[in-house]
Every structure is written in C-alpha cells, then in structure tokens.
Design a protein around this motif. Sequence first.
Motif, PDB file in Angstrom:
ATOM      1  N   ALA A  77      33.738  40.493  33.439  1.00  0.00           N
ATOM      2  CA  ALA A  77      34.480  41.000  34.590  1.00  0.00           C
ATOM      3  C   ALA A  77      33.915  40.474  35.904  1.00  0.00           C
ATOM      4  O   ALA A  77      34.644  40.370  36.902  1.00  0.00           O
ATOM      5  CB  ALA A  77      34.449  42.529  34.588  1.00  0.00           C
ATOM      6  N   LEU A  97      38.877  42.522  28.255  1.00  0.00           N
ATOM      7  CA  LEU A  97      39.282  42.848  29.612  1.00  0.00           C
ATOM      8  C   LEU A  97      40.792  43.023  29.700  1.00  0.00           C
ATOM      9  O   LEU A  97      41.534  42.362  28.974  1.00  0.00           O
ATOM     10  CB  LEU A  97      38.846  41.744  30.578  1.00  0.00           C
ATOM     11  CG  LEU A  97      37.345  41.456  30.700  1.00  0.00           C
ATOM     12  CD1 LEU A  97      37.111  40.395  31.774  1.00  0.00           C
ATOM     13  CD2 LEU A  97      36.559  42.716  31.010  1.00  0.00           C
ATOM     14  N   ASP A 134      44.273  43.610  34.876  1.00  0.00           N
ATOM     15  CA  ASP A 134      43.748  43.877  36.220  1.00  0.00           C
ATOM     16  C   ASP A 134      42.366  43.260  36.399  1.00  0.00           C
ATOM     17  O   ASP A 134      42.043  42.707  37.460  1.00  0.00           O
ATOM     18  CB  ASP A 134      43.691  45.383  36.481  1.00  0.00           C
ATOM     19  CG  ASP A 134      45.071  45.994  36.665  1.00  0.00           C
ATOM     20  OD1 ASP A 134      45.998  45.238  37.017  1.00  0.00           O
ATOM     21  OD2 ASP A 134      45.217  47.209  36.457  1.00  0.00           O
ATOM     22  N   HIS A 135      41.530  43.371  35.375  1.00  0.00           N
ATOM     23  CA  HIS A 135      40.204  42.752  35.430  1.00  0.00           C
ATOM     24  C   HIS A 135      40.316  41.225  35.537  1.00  0.00           C
ATOM     25  O   HIS A 135      39.573  40.593  36.276  1.00  0.00           O
ATOM     26  CB  HIS A 135      39.382  43.120  34.189  1.00  0.00           C
ATOM     27  CG  HIS A 135      38.834  44.499  34.212  1.00  0.00           C
ATOM     28  ND1 HIS A 135      39.157  45.449  33.268  1.00  0.00           N
ATOM     29  CD2 HIS A 135      37.979  45.114  35.081  1.00  0.00           C
ATOM     30  CE1 HIS A 135      38.526  46.583  33.541  1.00  0.00           C
ATOM     31  NE2 HIS A 135      37.811  46.399  34.637  1.00  0.00           N
TER      32      HIS A 135
END
Length: 303
Positions: free
Chosen positions: A192, A255, A258-259
């Motif tokens: 991330a 992930l 959005d990540h």
Amino acid sequence: MLMGRVARMYYELGLTHQEIADALGLSRVRVTRLLAEARESGMVEIIVHVEESLFAAEEQALLNRFGLRQAWIAPSVDDPAKASRAMATVGAEALASVIEKDTTVAMGLSTAVAAVVDAFPARPLGARFVPLTGSSSGLANGANPHELTLELARRTDGSAFHLPAPLVAATPQAAESAYADPGVRDVLARAAKASTLIVGIGSTQDSRGLLYGSLSDEERAELHVAGAIGDIGGRFFDATGAAVRGELDSRVVGLDLDHLRAIPHRLAIASGAAKLDAVRTALASGMVNMLVTDSNTVTALLG
C-alpha cells in the motif's frame, strides 16, 4: 556452427549475403534464412541507440485523452509470436523508466507482466518488490505476484517479499483468517505504501484470463449480473470504474481498488480487443495512469 559463422561474417565483418554464400559454398537464400534464424534464436541481438518513440503522436494523444503520465505503444502484427515479443520488449522499456533505485514496487497477477519481466535486462537498481495479492493455486506459470517479485528482484539486485496467502480464499472467513496473519498484514502494508504499481488488466470477455478463467460458471454469471467488465489485482470493476462487491470480492486476499489508486505511479500492461472496454475504463477512471499496449488497441481507444 554454420549459423554462427554466417552471423559473424555478416554482422562483424560486414560481408554481403552473396559474399558469404560464395565464401561458404551456400546459396544466397540459405544465408538469408540462417541470418533470420540467428536473430530468432537469440544468437544475435541488435540494439538501436535512439530515444525516439515508435508512435510518438499516438502516445501524446493517449496522454491528452486520458490524462496519463506516460504511454508506450508496441506495433500490432498478425504473427502472435512477434506481437508478443514486441509487447514484451516495449514493456521492458517501460519498466526501465518507472522502476527507480531504492523504491518499492507492488506487483499484480498477470501473464502480460510476466512476459515483460522475462524480457527485462539485468541492471542494479536495488528496488523492493512486493505482491499486492496472494497467489493463484495450481501449476506455477511465472505470472503469480510472488514469482514476478522474485524474478525482478533477481534481475535488479533487489529484494522480494512473499505474501503467504491465496489470491482467492475458499470462503470469506478463510480470507479474514489470512488477513489476521501478521506476515500478510505486513506485506500488504508495504504494498500500500509502494511508489509504483505494475499490473495487467483482466477482462470478463476473455475466458483465458488467469483469474476470470479460473472461476466457476456460477461465479462468472454473478460478475456479469453485477456489471463487471474487468479486474486489476484480483479486484473486479464495472463500466464506471467502481468496485464490484460481493461474495467473490470478499474472498480475495490483497489490496482493494482504493488502495491501488493511492499508489502514485500506476502502470498497466494490456492489449487486445477482448480487453478494450476494461482498459478504457481503467484509464478513464484513473485506476492506472501509465499504459503499455499495442497500436491496434490505441486506435480503438482513440476512435
């Protein structure tokens, strides 16, 4: 070896096809074929020292249309092997541009990315490579994130991290258990925070895809009902670029979209008519901001 002798006479000594044929008692056609085989086998490698893009105008048009940071375009050819080699070579150029020294790179599941990694020349970058998802089960094919991170680390004198989890867990509860593992949490936290993302783009119109092709008929039907048109990093999205939630998504270990969007440099490697809608949506919605594709796909995207 005859092929090697012919190659040295042509490339090192500068003899013509006819001069080589006369010297070795061969036909001119045979010399031409041997030189072609020398190129195809990898015995001869030709490096062109020029920075000019193959499709500069088209690349700029892509940047203008979709607000991209950068684009790389390979020529489209009818021969599948040559087309694949062209994509891999241009993709390797893209990787050389986006992978910087001492940075963290997140890698996704992709056969297209695997081909590019295989074409990537060794160079000491010292970068860190992290999977953004778990790996798919079954026979190793070089396209799993774990395999890709290991290979790129080997080629760049870098380091690779392993995500000890499946790409798609058997149940949502099994996925939750995977997320509870400290090793999984640590690797996903590293992914991330990566500065660069390298992924392929899957399509629900292509049953040969690594993820979509592994799903059951029922799972595929559910995705179509939900409006899914493609996936990045195991996360399916619809025509607006919104995540497609549901039971399958709750089983993915990795992930979320959005990540992925939060990673600054996001490179996708994808081409072909079956992936056109998914690629267009990924670009238009900002899921990726850099692209490696072929000229036919670009023509359709700009059309």
